[in-house]
Design a protein around this motif. Structure first.
Motif, PDB file in Angstrom:
ATOM      1  N   TRP A   1      39.955  42.678  37.319  1.00 11.83           N
ATOM      2  CA  TRP A   1      38.891  43.262  38.159  1.00 11.83           C
ATOM      3  C   TRP A   1      39.047  42.821  39.615  1.00 11.83           C
ATOM      4  CZ3 TRP A   1      35.065  42.450  41.610  1.00 11.83           C
ATOM      5  CH2 TRP A   1      34.198  43.528  41.831  1.00 11.83           C
ATOM      6  N   ILE A   2      39.329  41.528  39.813  1.00 12.73           N
ATOM      7  CA  ILE A   2      39.446  41.009  41.194  1.00 12.73           C
ATOM      8  C   ILE A   2      40.628  41.655  41.912  1.00 12.73           C
ATOM      9  CG2 ILE A   2      39.935  38.939  42.584  1.00 12.73           C
ATOM     10  CD1 ILE A   2      38.416  37.310  40.458  1.00 12.73           C
ATOM     11  N   VAL A   3      41.791  41.750  41.223  1.00 19.20           N
ATOM     12  CA  VAL A   3      42.980  42.311  41.888  1.00 19.20           C
ATOM     13  C   VAL A   3      42.785  43.809  42.123  1.00 19.20           C
ATOM     14  CG1 VAL A   3      45.486  42.671  41.718  1.00 19.20           C
ATOM     15  CG2 VAL A   3      44.486  40.527  40.921  1.00 19.20           C
ATOM     16  N   LYS A   4      42.092  44.479  41.230  1.00 15.87           N
ATOM     17  CA  LYS A   4      41.861  45.912  41.400  1.00 15.87           C
ATOM     18  C   LYS A   4      40.871  46.188  42.542  1.00 15.87           C
ATOM     19  CE  LYS A   4      39.990  49.928  39.079  1.00 15.87           C
ATOM     20  NZ  LYS A   4      39.123  50.382  38.013  1.00 15.87           N
ATOM     21  N   ASN A   5      39.796  45.413  42.593  1.00 13.94           N
ATOM     22  CA  ASN A   5      38.708  45.746  43.521  1.00 13.94           C
ATOM     23  C   ASN A   5      38.656  44.918  44.798  1.00 13.94           C
ATOM     24  OD1 ASN A   5      37.147  47.830  41.916  1.00 13.94           O
ATOM     25  ND2 ASN A   5      37.419  46.174  40.437  1.00 13.94           N
ATOM     26  N   GLY A   6      39.334  43.756  44.792  1.00 12.98           N
ATOM     27  CA  GLY A   6      39.255  42.885  45.956  1.00 12.98           C
ATOM     28  C   GLY A   6      37.885  42.234  46.077  1.00 12.98           C
ATOM     29  N   VAL A   7      37.689  41.432  47.122  1.00 10.66           N
ATOM     30  CA  VAL A   7      36.402  40.744  47.322  1.00 10.66           C
ATOM     31  C   VAL A   7      35.940  40.984  48.755  1.00 10.66           C
ATOM     32  CG1 VAL A   7      35.175  38.535  47.188  1.00 10.66           C
ATOM     33  CG2 VAL A   7      37.161  38.927  45.713  1.00 10.66           C
ATOM     34  N   LYS A   8      34.803  41.644  48.859  1.00 11.20           N
ATOM     35  CA  LYS A   8      34.252  42.013  50.166  1.00 11.20           C
ATOM     36  C   LYS A   8      34.068  40.798  51.091  1.00 11.20           C
ATOM     37  CE  LYS A   8      31.285  45.435  49.746  1.00 11.20           C
ATOM     38  NZ  LYS A   8      30.031  46.092  49.371  1.00 11.20           N
ATOM     39  N   MET A   9      34.309  40.976  52.361  1.00 14.02           N
ATOM     40  CA  MET A   9      34.078  39.967  53.396  1.00 14.02           C
ATOM     41  C   MET A   9      34.801  38.644  53.157  1.00 14.02           C
ATOM     42  SD  MET A   9      30.242  40.434  54.761  1.00 14.02           S
ATOM     43  CE  MET A   9      29.389  40.101  53.267  1.00 14.02           C
ATOM     44  N   SER A  10      35.944  38.696  52.449  1.00  7.86           N
ATOM     45  CA  SER A  10      36.673  37.445  52.251  1.00  7.86           C
ATOM     46  C   SER A  10      38.116  37.596  52.701  1.00  7.86           C
ATOM     47  CB  SER A  10      36.654  37.052  50.775  1.00  7.86           C
ATOM     48  OG  SER A  10      37.563  37.862  50.059  1.00  7.86           O
ATOM     49  N   GLY A  11      38.579  38.829  52.860  1.00  8.96           N
ATOM     50  CA  GLY A  11      39.993  39.034  53.177  1.00  8.96           C
ATOM     51  C   GLY A  11      40.791  39.392  51.944  1.00  8.96           C
ATOM     52  N   MET A  12      40.220  39.210  50.741  1.00  6.96           N
ATOM     53  CA  MET A  12      40.930  39.548  49.507  1.00  6.96           C
ATOM     54  C   MET A  12      40.943  41.079  49.355  1.00  6.96           C
ATOM     55  SD  MET A  12      42.473  38.877  46.692  1.00  6.96           S
ATOM     56  CE  MET A  12      42.850  39.969  45.339  1.00  6.96           C
ATOM     57  N   PRO A  13      42.132  41.717  49.465  1.00  9.18           N
ATOM     58  CA  PRO A  13      42.184  43.184  49.503  1.00  9.18           C
ATOM     59  C   PRO A  13      42.038  43.842  48.137  1.00  9.18           C
ATOM     60  CG  PRO A  13      44.411  42.272  49.651  1.00  9.18           C
ATOM     61  CD  PRO A  13      43.469  41.094  49.593  1.00  9.18           C
ATOM     62  N   ALA A  14      41.618  45.122  48.138  1.00  4.49           N
ATOM     63  CA  ALA A  14      41.584  45.910  46.896  1.00  4.49           C
ATOM     64  C   ALA A  14      42.970  46.482  46.637  1.00  4.49           C
ATOM     65  CB  ALA A  14      40.573  47.042  47.049  1.00  4.49           C
ATOM     66  N   TRP A  15      43.232  46.935  45.409  1.00  7.05           N
ATOM     67  CA  TRP A  15      44.506  47.571  45.048  1.00  7.05           C
ATOM     68  C   TRP A  15      44.684  48.814  45.923  1.00  7.05           C
ATOM     69  CZ3 TRP A  15      48.379  45.504  42.671  1.00  7.05           C
ATOM     70  CH2 TRP A  15      49.399  46.292  42.151  1.00  7.05           C
ATOM     71  N   PRO A  16      45.906  49.053  46.432  1.00  5.31           N
ATOM     72  CA  PRO A  16      46.068  50.133  47.418  1.00  5.31           C
ATOM     73  C   PRO A  16      45.689  51.535  46.943  1.00  5.31           C
ATOM     74  CG  PRO A  16      47.969  48.672  47.448  1.00  5.31           C
ATOM     75  CD  PRO A  16      47.123  48.252  46.300  1.00  5.31           C
TER      76      PRO A  16
ATOM     77  N   TYR B   1      53.722  40.414  43.768  1.00 10.67           N
ATOM     78  CA  TYR B   1      53.072  39.251  44.382  1.00 10.67           C
ATOM     79  C   TYR B   1      53.827  38.822  45.638  1.00 10.67           C
ATOM     80  CZ  TYR B   1      51.135  34.600  44.995  1.00 10.67           C
ATOM     81  OH  TYR B   1      50.527  33.491  45.537  1.00 10.67           O
ATOM     82  N   ASP B   2      55.163  38.813  45.521  1.00 13.95           N
ATOM     83  CA  ASP B   2      55.974  38.358  46.648  1.00 13.95           C
ATOM     84  C   ASP B   2      55.866  39.295  47.844  1.00 13.95           C
ATOM     85  OD1 ASP B   2      57.723  36.124  47.224  1.00 13.95           O
ATOM     86  OD2 ASP B   2      59.197  37.667  47.713  1.00 13.95           O
ATOM     87  N   SER B   3      55.612  40.580  47.560  1.00 14.50           N
ATOM     88  CA  SER B   3      55.516  41.534  48.655  1.00 14.50           C
ATOM     89  C   SER B   3      54.100  41.602  49.228  1.00 14.50           C
ATOM     90  CB  SER B   3      55.952  42.905  48.125  1.00 14.50           C
ATOM     91  OG  SER B   3      55.563  43.933  48.964  1.00 14.50           O
ATOM     92  N   ALA B   4      53.086  41.390  48.383  1.00 10.62           N
ATOM     93  CA  ALA B   4      51.721  41.703  48.827  1.00 10.62           C
ATOM     94  C   ALA B   4      50.747  40.523  48.863  1.00 10.62           C
ATOM     95  CB  ALA B   4      51.148  42.793  47.919  1.00 10.62           C
ATOM     96  N   CYS B   5      51.077  39.415  48.221  1.00  6.59           N
ATOM     97  CA  CYS B   5      50.056  38.364  48.074  1.00  6.59           C
ATOM     98  C   CYS B   5      50.505  37.011  48.620  1.00  6.59           C
ATOM     99  CB  CYS B   5      49.675  38.160  46.606  1.00  6.59           C
ATOM    100  SG  CYS B   5      49.642  39.660  45.611  1.00  6.59           S
ATOM    101  N   VAL B   6      51.835  36.787  48.636  1.00  6.91           N
ATOM    102  CA  VAL B   6      52.333  35.428  48.904  1.00  6.91           C
ATOM    103  C   VAL B   6      51.922  34.942  50.296  1.00  6.91           C
ATOM    104  CG1 VAL B   6      54.636  35.956  49.862  1.00  6.91           C
ATOM    105  CG2 VAL B   6      54.335  33.967  48.390  1.00  6.91           C
TER     106      VAL B   6
END
Ligand code: HEC
Ligand code: HEC
Ligand code: HEC
Length: 368
Positions: free
Chosen positions: A121-136, A78-83
């Motif tokens: 599901w959200i962290v794995k797939n992300g959310v289109k057109m919101s900026g929320m990224p999918a799992w790398p 989280y600290d590296s990728a989400c904060v």
């Protein structure tokens, strides 16, 4: 009848011209200063909510998320990728984030209305057109669970508790203490002496040599070795940083540390170890399974520097890596193909015995 057809065609034509004007002449204002029109936000959010509800796995698939090591590993990611978007728990978002549309919700609010399967599901797939990224990486949804374990606990945390989770206070290994990059970017997960915080995910680094560490970091950075967690870490490292980290971490004397006790819940009986020792020595019932020891040691077997030592590695980690090789999800350096000739003939019980065998050995100082 004919008039109706002509009328409808005219309407369609007008609509098309209007759409072309909006797209082609830039009439639609994309500025983030203006939020959505009334009602649009409701439509988007209801679609989002229902889409996640439909696709999230069943709650029965949620593993035990209470383990402290799992939560800490999730906090490290989280600290590296989400904060940067969702902020430190308990603190207000940065001024810039507050001007994003949609604004990434502060993390304690973000988890409020979702259960762990939906968060997965959200962290794995992300959310289109919101900026929320999918799992790398698509290959490693297993790694999303530590993040969900952290999200599951985040509402109980304030900034101080979050900070404490990221800071390790145990005595430093002399070589690592002087390396700021290690302290700031690796220690949260690999620990102050290179012993991982979550034994089934995070490997011991103190067993590995410079050449293998460098090859692994390069493979993560290029995406050839699949791990959403380590790909994120490695993508932020320069060539020089990789060289220095490999050199310093490859030299730490922690290799003399004793074998680690069994991971909780993992069987490490004498019978299992003996069964693993037999396969490792090349005495498998299956003719096509080569002696693992021929490549992996332990000392005094001569081996290439690019073959990782396994003696003393966490058994949970060894087992996970073998399973990943078998399902073709691990990736790795160029030489990983050697493992793909080995694993198809191993079943789960044999993998467990091999993991128990290598984990039971004291780490061998087999390097110059
Ligand atoms: C570039 C910014 C950005 C990054 C990085 C990011 N997110 Fe998000 N995230 C968002 C935005 C924006 C939303 C809101 C989506 C919406 O509501 O339309 C969101 C939504 C969420 C939600 C659901 C909350 C809700 O109700 O919509 C969760 C949970 C979440 N993010 C967790 C994470 C985690 C964990 C990470 C790191 C692996 C992460 N996010 C990385 C921007 C980001
Ligand atoms: C957020 C947690 C986290 C951080 C931070 C982190 N790692 Fe890792 N590391 C992992 C995990 C998890 C794995 C296992 C990934 C896999 O399954 O391939 C791993 C694997 C590795 C491996 C492969 C070891 C092997 O036996 O193949 C190396 C090398 C490594 N990390 C070095 C580093 C270095 C150097 C840093 C700091 C620049 C770092 N890691 C930071 C979690 C982390
Ligand atoms: C011909 C050489 C060879 C043989 C035989 C071999 N391996 Fe490997 N193994 C490798 C190489 C090379 C890698 C590292 C791949 C990479 O760089 O990504 C590896 C990686 C691994 C890893 C992952 C280690 C880590 O730190 O991530 C495990 C676990 C492993 N092997 C177990 C075994 C077992 C168990 C056997 C016997 C059944 C075996 N290997 C036989 C060459 C071999």
């Amino acid at each position: 009848m004919k008039r109706y057809v002509v009328f409808t065609l005219c309407l369609i034509l007008l609509a098309l011209i209007a759409a072309c004007a909006v797209v082609g002449l830039g009439l639609f204002n994309v500025s983030a200063r203006q939020g959505h029109l009334p009602g649009v936000y409701w439509i988007l959010h209801t679609t989002y909510r229902n889409s996640v509800d439909l696709r999230a796995p069943s709650v029965d698939t949620v593993p035990d998320l209470t383990d402290e090591g799992l939560v800490q590993l999730g906090a490290g990611h989280y600290d590296s990728a989400c904060v940067m978007c969702h902020g430190v728990p308990g603190q207000a978002s940065s001024a810039t984030v507050q001007h994003m549309v949609p604004m990434p919700p502060p993390i304690q609010g973000a988890v409020e209305n979702w259960n762990p399967a939906e968060l997965f599901w959200i962290v794995k797939n992300g959310v289109k057109m919101s900026g929320m990224p999918a799992w790398p990486t698509l290959e490693r949804s297993d790694e999303v669970w530590p993040v969900v374990a952290f999200l599951n606990r985040v509402t109980e945390m304030d900034a101080a508790a979050y900070d404490a989770m990221l800071t390790q206070d145990a005595t430093q290994q002399p070589g690592l203490a002087s390396l700021q990059t290690y302290r700031q970017r690796c220690q949260v997960c690999h620990g102050p002496v290179g012993l991982g915080v979550e034994a089934s995910y995070v490997p011991r680094l103190d067993l590995l040599n410079e050449a293998y560490i460098k090859a692994s970091l390069l493979a993560y950075r290029s995406g050839e070795r699949h791990s959403g967690i380590m790909q994120q870490v490695a993508s932020l490292l320069s060539d020089e940083e990789i060289d220095t980290l490999a050199e310093v971490v490859g030299k730490i004397s922690g290799r003399t540390a004793p074998a680690v006790p069994p991971t909780e819940g993992v069987d490490r009986s004498a019978d299992l170890i003996a069964a693993g020792a037999k396969i490792a020595a090349g005495e498998s019932e299956h003719r096509d399974v080569p002696a693992c020891n021929a490549c992996h040691g332990p000392y005094p077997v001569e081996r290439s520097e690019l073959f990782p030592a396994l003696a003393g590695q966490h058994e949970g980690y060894i087992l996970r890596q073998l399973e990943l090789f078998k399902s073709d999800s691990r990736g790795g350096s160029e030489r990983a193909r050697l493992m793909h000739e080995v694993v198809p003939h191993l079943d789960k019980a044999q993998m467990q015995s091999l993991a128990a065998y290598y984990a039971s050995l004291a780490p061998a100082l087999d390097l110059p």
